[in-house]
Design an enzyme around this catalytic site. Structure first.
Site, PDB file in Angstrom:
ATOM      1  N   GLU A 102       0.945  -1.257  -0.033  1.00 11.67           N
ATOM      2  CA  GLU A 102       0.026  -0.004   0.233  1.00 11.67           C
ATOM      3  C   GLU A 102       1.011   1.253  -0.137  1.00 11.67           C
ATOM      4  OE1 GLU A 102      -3.221   1.060  -0.449  1.00 11.67           O
ATOM      5  OE2 GLU A 102      -2.480   3.172   0.329  1.00 11.67           O
ATOM      6  N   ASN A 159     -14.742   7.883   2.897  1.00 17.98           N
ATOM      7  CA  ASN A 159     -15.833   8.173   2.045  1.00 17.98           C
ATOM      8  C   ASN A 159     -17.147   8.588   2.921  1.00 17.98           C
ATOM      9  OD1 ASN A 159     -17.202   5.794   3.067  1.00 17.98           O
ATOM     10  ND2 ASN A 159     -16.654   4.747   1.101  1.00 17.98           N
ATOM     11  N   HIS A 598     -17.020   8.483  -7.506  1.00 20.22           N
ATOM     12  CA  HIS A 598     -17.389   7.166  -7.976  1.00 20.22           C
ATOM     13  C   HIS A 598     -16.720   6.656  -9.330  1.00 20.22           C
ATOM     14  CE1 HIS A 598     -21.390   7.116  -5.402  1.00 20.22           C
ATOM     15  NE2 HIS A 598     -20.229   7.193  -4.670  1.00 20.22           N
ATOM     16  N   HIS A 641     -24.342   3.814  -5.055  1.00 16.41           N
ATOM     17  CA  HIS A 641     -22.895   4.443  -4.425  1.00 16.41           C
ATOM     18  C   HIS A 641     -21.888   2.937  -4.435  1.00 16.41           C
ATOM     19  CE1 HIS A 641     -24.343   7.899  -2.532  1.00 16.41           C
ATOM     20  NE2 HIS A 641     -25.413   7.375  -2.883  1.00 16.41           N
TER      21      HIS A 641
HETATM   22  C1  LIG Z   1     -14.927  11.210  -0.445  1.00 25.35           C
HETATM   23  C2  LIG Z   1     -15.371   9.996  -1.005  1.00 25.35           C
HETATM   24  C3  LIG Z   1     -16.621   9.779  -0.671  1.00 25.35           C
HETATM   25  C4  LIG Z   1     -17.375   8.651  -1.103  1.00 25.35           C
HETATM   26  N1  LIG Z   1     -18.666   8.339  -0.460  1.00 25.35           N
HETATM   27  C5  LIG Z   1     -19.124   6.869  -0.882  1.00 25.35           C
HETATM   28  C6  LIG Z   1     -20.073   6.277   0.075  1.00 25.35           C
HETATM   29  O1  LIG Z   1     -20.801   7.216   0.762  1.00 25.35           O
HETATM   30  N2  LIG Z   1     -20.815   5.366  -0.142  1.00 25.35           N
HETATM   31  C7  LIG Z   1     -20.041   4.487  -1.348  1.00 25.35           C
HETATM   32  O2  LIG Z   1     -20.712   3.682  -1.560  1.00 25.35           O
HETATM   33  N3  LIG Z   1     -18.970   4.863  -2.017  1.00 25.35           N
HETATM   34  C8  LIG Z   1     -18.429   6.158  -1.932  1.00 25.35           C
HETATM   35  N4  LIG Z   1     -17.385   6.451  -2.265  1.00 25.35           N
HETATM   36  C9  LIG Z   1     -16.700   5.630  -3.299  1.00 25.35           C
HETATM   37  C10 LIG Z   1     -15.834   4.394  -3.007  1.00 25.35           C
HETATM   38  O3  LIG Z   1     -15.503   4.634  -1.478  1.00 25.35           O
HETATM   39  C11 LIG Z   1     -14.971   3.776  -3.734  1.00 25.35           C
HETATM   40  O4  LIG Z   1     -15.942   3.854  -5.199  1.00 25.35           O
HETATM   41  C12 LIG Z   1     -14.279   2.557  -3.426  1.00 25.35           C
HETATM   42  O5  LIG Z   1     -13.941   2.763  -2.059  1.00 25.35           O
HETATM   43  C13 LIG Z   1     -13.151   2.249  -4.386  1.00 25.35           C
HETATM   44  O6  LIG Z   1     -12.561   1.102  -3.847  1.00 25.35           O
HETATM   45  P1  LIG Z   1     -11.352   0.404  -4.744  1.00 25.35           P
HETATM   46  O7  LIG Z   1     -10.685  -0.712  -3.989  1.00 25.35           O
HETATM   47  O8  LIG Z   1     -11.585   0.582  -6.097  1.00 25.35           O
HETATM   48  O9  LIG Z   1     -10.267   1.668  -4.802  1.00 25.35           O
HETATM   49  P2  LIG Z   1      -9.588   2.497  -3.290  1.00 25.35           P
HETATM   50  O10 LIG Z   1     -10.119   2.182  -2.249  1.00 25.35           O
HETATM   51  O11 LIG Z   1      -9.427   3.799  -3.859  1.00 25.35           O
HETATM   52  O12 LIG Z   1      -8.034   1.762  -3.113  1.00 25.35           O
HETATM   53  C14 LIG Z   1      -7.014   1.674  -3.918  1.00 25.35           C
HETATM   54  C15 LIG Z   1      -5.685   1.821  -2.837  1.00 25.35           C
HETATM   55  O13 LIG Z   1      -4.668   1.545  -3.903  1.00 25.35           O
HETATM   56  C16 LIG Z   1      -3.462   2.256  -3.214  1.00 25.35           C
HETATM   57  N5  LIG Z   1      -2.655   2.605  -4.392  1.00 25.35           N
HETATM   58  C17 LIG Z   1      -2.945   3.236  -5.562  1.00 25.35           C
HETATM   59  N6  LIG Z   1      -1.618   3.374  -6.337  1.00 25.35           N
HETATM   60  C18 LIG Z   1      -0.764   2.508  -5.687  1.00 25.35           C
HETATM   61  C19 LIG Z   1       0.463   2.214  -5.923  1.00 25.35           C
HETATM   62  N7  LIG Z   1       1.236   2.350  -7.006  1.00 25.35           N
HETATM   63  N8  LIG Z   1       1.024   1.389  -5.119  1.00 25.35           N
HETATM   64  C20 LIG Z   1       0.616   0.866  -4.092  1.00 25.35           C
HETATM   65  N9  LIG Z   1      -0.768   1.207  -3.535  1.00 25.35           N
HETATM   66  C21 LIG Z   1      -1.375   2.151  -4.509  1.00 25.35           C
HETATM   67  C22 LIG Z   1      -4.313   3.688  -2.681  1.00 25.35           C
HETATM   68  O14 LIG Z   1      -3.394   4.319  -2.075  1.00 25.35           O
HETATM   69  C23 LIG Z   1      -5.514   2.774  -2.148  1.00 25.35           C
HETATM   70  O15 LIG Z   1      -5.348   2.690  -0.838  1.00 25.35           O
HETATM   71  C24 LIG Z   1     -16.634   7.801  -1.833  1.00 25.35           C
HETATM   72  C25 LIG Z   1     -15.346   7.952  -2.181  1.00 25.35           C
HETATM   73  C26 LIG Z   1     -14.864   9.261  -1.939  1.00 25.35           C
HETATM   74  C27 LIG Z   1     -13.136   9.604  -2.094  1.00 25.35           C
END
Ligand SMILES: Cc1cc2nc3c(=O)[nH]c(=O)nc-3n(C[C@H](O)[C@H](O)[C@H](O)COP(=O)(O)OP(=O)(O)OC[C@H]3O[C@@H](n4cnc5c(N)ncnc54)[C@H](O)[C@@H]3O)c2cc1C
Length: 663
Positions: A102, A159, A598, A641
């Protein structure tokens, strides 16, 4: 140390209880003194908490150590929402050696993550990738801020905590888009719903007794419930929704569908703490597993491959760098899984030679596999914020104008913040337990009777494309926030009390892309969501704004609307929305559109000829030993969401990988 914190908390509790027992005039006289001592005690509690959290963080390996060993069975890139789920589930098999890498650190004891109402304080900090879009051609040429979590738990750690599946037909559509490839049927809602239930531990509430608990998950690691704040203005919004024809839906998250209105279910536990995938899945017991290693502050720069004549390239490990820039390599005997999220997963793929050949060649990156779908089909939910002045002067609405938030110190606002903090710590109640977006309504832009109530007569031969996933799925969400804001809270309002009603386009037909800015992995990718590029998208948002105008004119809503808002000269308030023309509303929409955070679909699951990057078992087409598991694989954006579908997807991915490791 723990005892010291508890002692302080007990002391504050006793002081507050004594003050509450005094007559009103004495309470008022003591108010200032209480505020001052609360300020000092609150600061001490926070300081002790930080010290404690540091000492509890020892079990994680900092990326600066490289990796304890240089070979694992599975290397997961990105410890975000999906990555934490995978690391936990895969390491349940003691024979599998799992490494999770991470870029950020832990957030599990960080008050900005744990305290529900503080997450916006992460914006533009080191816990945020702090991206901005390209100037938006169809949205007043403005760049838009895109927060993305850079810490364990990823975006689930910052989020708005809304628990929402989306519409059941969203997932049937996912399955249909796979055109019968192996594993496609597992994405249909009937089957996939098992994974929603697997991760959930629902806490019933007597205030929401119409929820059928037999349809909710009961044994998962992710605690959800109705523990967050419910403001008085939120209740009024729900009454107004009912009046506007958006009937109460007791539970948005069942096979019965998601249309209607309700307070939202949240990822907030019984002690009013945010639940993230780090806090839920990386428990001390999981972290103690000898076969799981977590490298934090370690940024993956590219995937390593082996190539042999006549065979598909095989992912065999990754290269990463620590905070000092030292480079390391680790090998993956079985698989590399990319879980870096919808903006960074395509970036890593492209840096590794997997992406559109011409684009890679322009950065002199050798092309391993020409994959036009990588970074394409970016889909996001655009949101338009409408703001109203609150005549009830509710506590929550005062958070809209918070001078402390903008760096101007005020004793009164600091004292108020500390009192809220004390209330939160002692009773797990109060403004800090809000998830901000407390209630929502889901609707269809083709619902003639709903729009007729709002004064809109739909054309008899309505030629607006139906972009929903099915006849009972929404394309509009309207949500309520008991405080008003614009541009993610970056716009200052005149002193006062405000709340917000927000229109979300759930099924846009505009799609954008993620591209490389540079071959340097430290450079942010270029993100261009191409908001509002189609007439369809603007038309649906105008219809959503009409419904909001109807809500704003309802008798219940007018009981909280400050009439002075109608003669607003700042251009920030929307009391007159119902009287404005479609053209005027379109101007507001193009001027104010923002991300609902999103982004999805940038490495979508679909056949390669349809622009797909992964197959239904999440394997990258044309590469061995490489899967993607995060929101970038959504075949198309869900009508809701995105965090719950991402967690469920990671749960299914873990099962798929565990089966394949046995073979
Ligand atoms: C402010 C905000 C509010 C939101 N509100 C909601 C809500 O209320 N309800 C809902 O359902 N969704 C919500 N969302 C959307 C939801 O949280 C996301 O769609 C979801 O969490 C995405 O998950 P993911 O695993 O795809 O990516 P992420 O959770 O973004 O995980 C990606 C991870 O990879 C890591 N990473 C990236 N590049 C590298 C690299 N090169 N090397 C090592 N690590 C790396 C990042 O640091 C991160 O920890 C919100 C998002 C935000 C930002």
């Amino acid at each position: 140390m723990v005892k010291a914190v508890e002692g302080l908390q007990a002391f504050i509790a006793r002081c507050i209880a004594i003050i509450h027992g005094l007559p009103a005039h004495l309470q008022a006289a003591l108010n200032l003194r209480l505020l001052k001592s609360s300020a000092i005690l609150g600061a001490l509690v926070i300081a002790l908490r930080v010290v404690l959290s540091r000492s509890r963080s020892k079990y994680r390996r900092d990326g600066s150590e490289g990796s304890a060993r240089s070979e694992y069975d599975i290397v997961i890139v990105g410890g975000g929402t999906a990555g934490c789920v995978l690391a936990s589930r895969l390491s349940e098999n003691p024979k599998l050696r799992v490494l999770l890498i991470e870029a950020g650190g832990s957030s599990v004891h960080n008050p900005l993550s744990c305290v529900p109402g503080l997450y916006y304080k992460f914006f533009h900090t080191g816990f945020d990738w702090d991206l901005s879009t390209e100037p938006q051609d169809h949205a007043a040429s403005k760049r838009k801020y895109w927060p993305r979590g850079r810490m364990l738990g990823g975006c689930s750690s910052m989020n708005a905590m809304i628990f929402h599946h989306g519409a059941p037909s969203d997932f049937d559509e996912w399955a249909a888009m796979q055109k019968g490839q192996e594993g496609a049927a597992g994405w249909k809602y009937d089957t996939f719903n098992e994974y929603f239930r697997k991760f959930e531990k629902f806490h019933p509430s007597k205030d929401y007794s119409l929820v059928d608990t037999t349809l909710r998950g009961s044994a998962g690691p992710v605690h959800v419930g109705y523990f967050g704040n419910e403001s008085d203005t939120t209740r009024v919004f729900l009454e107004a929704c009912h009046h506007a024809g958006l009937e109460h839906n007791p539970d948005f998250n069942t096979a019965k569908g998601t249309l209607g209105s309700s307070k939202v279910l949240t990822f907030i536990d019984s002690r009013a703490r945010r639940v993230t995938t780090e806090s839920a899945y990386l428990s001390p017991e999981v972290l103690a597993r000898p076969n799981l290693v977590i490298a934090t502050h370690a940024q993956v720069t590219r995937i390593l491959f082996e190539t042999a004549e006549g065979k598909a390239p095989r992912a065999v490990g990754v290269q990463f760098k620590n905070r000092k820039g030292d480079m390391f390599e680790v090998r993956a005997k079985k698989e590399v899984v990319l879980s870096a999220g919808a903006t960074h997963t395509p970036q890593i793929l492209m840096l590794s030679g997997i992406g559109p050949a011409e684009h890679l060649a322009s950065f002199d990156i050798p092309v391993l596999v020409d994959h036009p779908g990588v970074g394409a089909h970016l889909m996001d939910h655009p949101v338009i914020d409408f703001v109203f002045r609150d005549k009830t002067k509710s506590t929550m609405a005062s958070m809209s104008h918070d001078p402390a938030r903008h760096g101007k110190f005020s004793l009164a606002s600091t004292a108020k913040a500390l009192l809220w903090f004390a209330q939160y710590r002692l009773w797990a109640t109060g403004p800090l337990t809000t998830n901000v977006a407390e209630a929502a309504a889901f609707a269809r832009s083709s619902d003639a009777s709903l729009l007729a109530k709002a004064g809109v007569t739909l054309p008899t031969a309505d030629d607006l494309e139906d972009s929903t996933s099915g006849p009972t799925a929404p394309d509009i969400e309207i949500f309520f926030t008991p405080m008003g804001y614009l541009s993610h809270g970056q716009v200052d309002f005149p002193q006062g009390h405000y709340f917000g009603v927000h229109a979300v386009l759930l099924r846009p037909t505009s799609t954008g892309d993620v591209k490389l800015r540079s071959a340097d992995p430290s450079a942010s990718p270029i993100v261009d969501p191409k908001y509002l590029a189609t007439r369809h998208d603007v038309t649906v948002l105008v219809r959503a704004a009409r419904i909001i105008g109807h809500i704003a004119n309802s008798p219940s809503f007018s009981s909280i609307l400050d009439p002075s808002g109608s003669s607003d000269s700042t251009g920030l308030l929307n009391h007159n929305i119902a009287q404005q023309s479609d053209a005027e509303i379109e101007k507001i929409i193009r001027d104010r559109v923002e991300t609902l955070y999103h982004p999805t679909c940038t490495a979508r699951m679909a056949p390669k000829e349809d622009g797909g990057v992964v197959d239904p078992l999440l394997r990258v087409h044309g590469i061995d030993g490489l899967r993607v598991c995060d929101a970038s694989v959504f075949p198309t954006i869900t009508s809701g969401h995105t965090v719950s579908p991402t967690i469920a997807l990671a749960e299914r991915a873990a099962d798929i990988i565990l089966v394949s490791c046995k073979e």
